[in-house]
Design a protein around this motif. Structure first.
Motif, PDB file in Angstrom:
ATOM      1  N   ALA A  35      -0.405   2.053  -0.656  1.00 11.87           N
ATOM      2  CA  ALA A  35      -0.403   2.930  -1.828  1.00 11.87           C
ATOM      3  C   ALA A  35      -1.173   4.221  -1.547  1.00 11.87           C
ATOM      4  N   ALA A  36      -2.257   4.102  -0.775  1.00 11.19           N
ATOM      5  CA  ALA A  36      -3.078   5.277  -0.461  1.00 11.19           C
ATOM      6  C   ALA A  36      -2.364   6.252   0.466  1.00 11.19           C
ATOM      7  N   ALA A  37      -1.263   5.828   1.060  1.00 13.18           N
ATOM      8  CA  ALA A  37      -0.545   6.667   2.020  1.00 13.18           C
ATOM      9  C   ALA A  37       0.525   7.544   1.382  1.00 13.18           C
ATOM     10  N   ASN A  38       0.756   7.405   0.085  1.00  9.48           N
ATOM     11  CA  ASN A  38       1.861   8.138  -0.549  1.00  9.48           C
ATOM     12  C   ASN A  38       1.732   9.646  -0.384  1.00  9.48           C
ATOM     13  N   LYS A  39       0.522  10.179  -0.584  1.00 11.43           N
ATOM     14  CA  LYS A  39       0.345  11.629  -0.455  1.00 11.43           C
ATOM     15  C   LYS A  39       0.613  12.071   0.972  1.00 11.43           C
ATOM     16  N   ALA A  40       0.105  11.308   1.942  1.00 11.35           N
ATOM     17  CA  ALA A  40       0.327  11.649   3.346  1.00 11.35           C
ATOM     18  C   ALA A  40       1.808  11.636   3.683  1.00 11.35           C
TER      19      ALA A  40
END
Length: 217
Positions: free
Chosen positions: A163-168
């Motif tokens: 989930a934390a990778a969405n922006k990347a």
């Protein structure tokens, strides 16, 4: 499945492991489960079936790339690692097993991802147990052609990381398409599929160490 070739692969890998410590696995059955069958979890996925050129980024001792290359002899595989001695072992195994569809490339993802001819060159990039998802996306997506996919083998408890990778992923020209949990009952992995929609901006990947030190979040 080419059981004869996979058995020979296990034998050669374990023989090499006696000389150079590549894996903690010493048992043949465990090696079959954790390195061969686990690598093949993506076999049959449409994204894998359609791909012609597949990169295994951070291949280590050759997984998942080597088992996939045996399973798909008509596809071309590029196995990338920053440790030269691991690639020499892979080259030796490929020679002895007459695996002709594997090319090894030595280098860091941050450098190779800027290199013409290898950037935007792959239909599919696979990677297993290399880095956290935001960092791994920055390393992997520059190699993927627009319209291609990046597939990360992740543990079942990696949902917060994913989930934390969405922006990347979005900053790099991709979009998270699916988290495939059907494989996890046997391997303990989920396979995260990211589609590359547009070319990755030229500033990515950043210089060595930056993606890990300051991930895009």
């Amino acid at each position: 499945m080419d059981s004869i070739k996979y058995n020979k692969l296990i034998t050669l890998a374990l023989e090499w492991n006696e000389k150079i410590n590549i894996t903690a696995i010493r048992d043949r059955d465990e090696f079959l489960k954790k390195n061969i069958l686990d690598s093949l979890e993506i076999a049959g996925f449409p994204e894998m079936e359609r791909a012609n050129t597949v990169m295994d980024l951070g291949t280590g001792g050759g997984y998942p790339g080597l088992p996939l290359a045996i399973h798909y002899p008509d596809k071309q595989f590029v196995l990338v690692d920053s440790v030269q001695k691991k690639l020499k072992i892979i080259d030796d195994i490929c020679k002895k097993l007459e695996i002709s569809n594997v090319k090894t490339v030595h280098g860091r993802a941050e450098d190779l991802g800027k290199t013409p001819g290898i950037r935007d060159s792959c239909d599919l990039v696979v990677s297993r147990a290399v880095a956290a998802m935001p960092t791994l996306a920055e390393w992997a997506l520059p190699f993927v052609k627009p319209g291609g996919f990046f597939a990360a083998y992740k543990t079942e408890d990696a949902y917060d990381e994913i989930a934390a990778a969405n922006k990347a992923i979005e900053s790099l020209g991709g979009k998270l398409r699916s988290i495939n949990t059907s494989v996890s009952r046997d391997s303990g992995h989920v396979i995260v599929l990211v589609e590359k929609l547009v070319e990755t901006p030229a500033e990515f990947p950043r210089k060595a160490g930056e993606a890990k030190k300051n991930p895009i979040i």
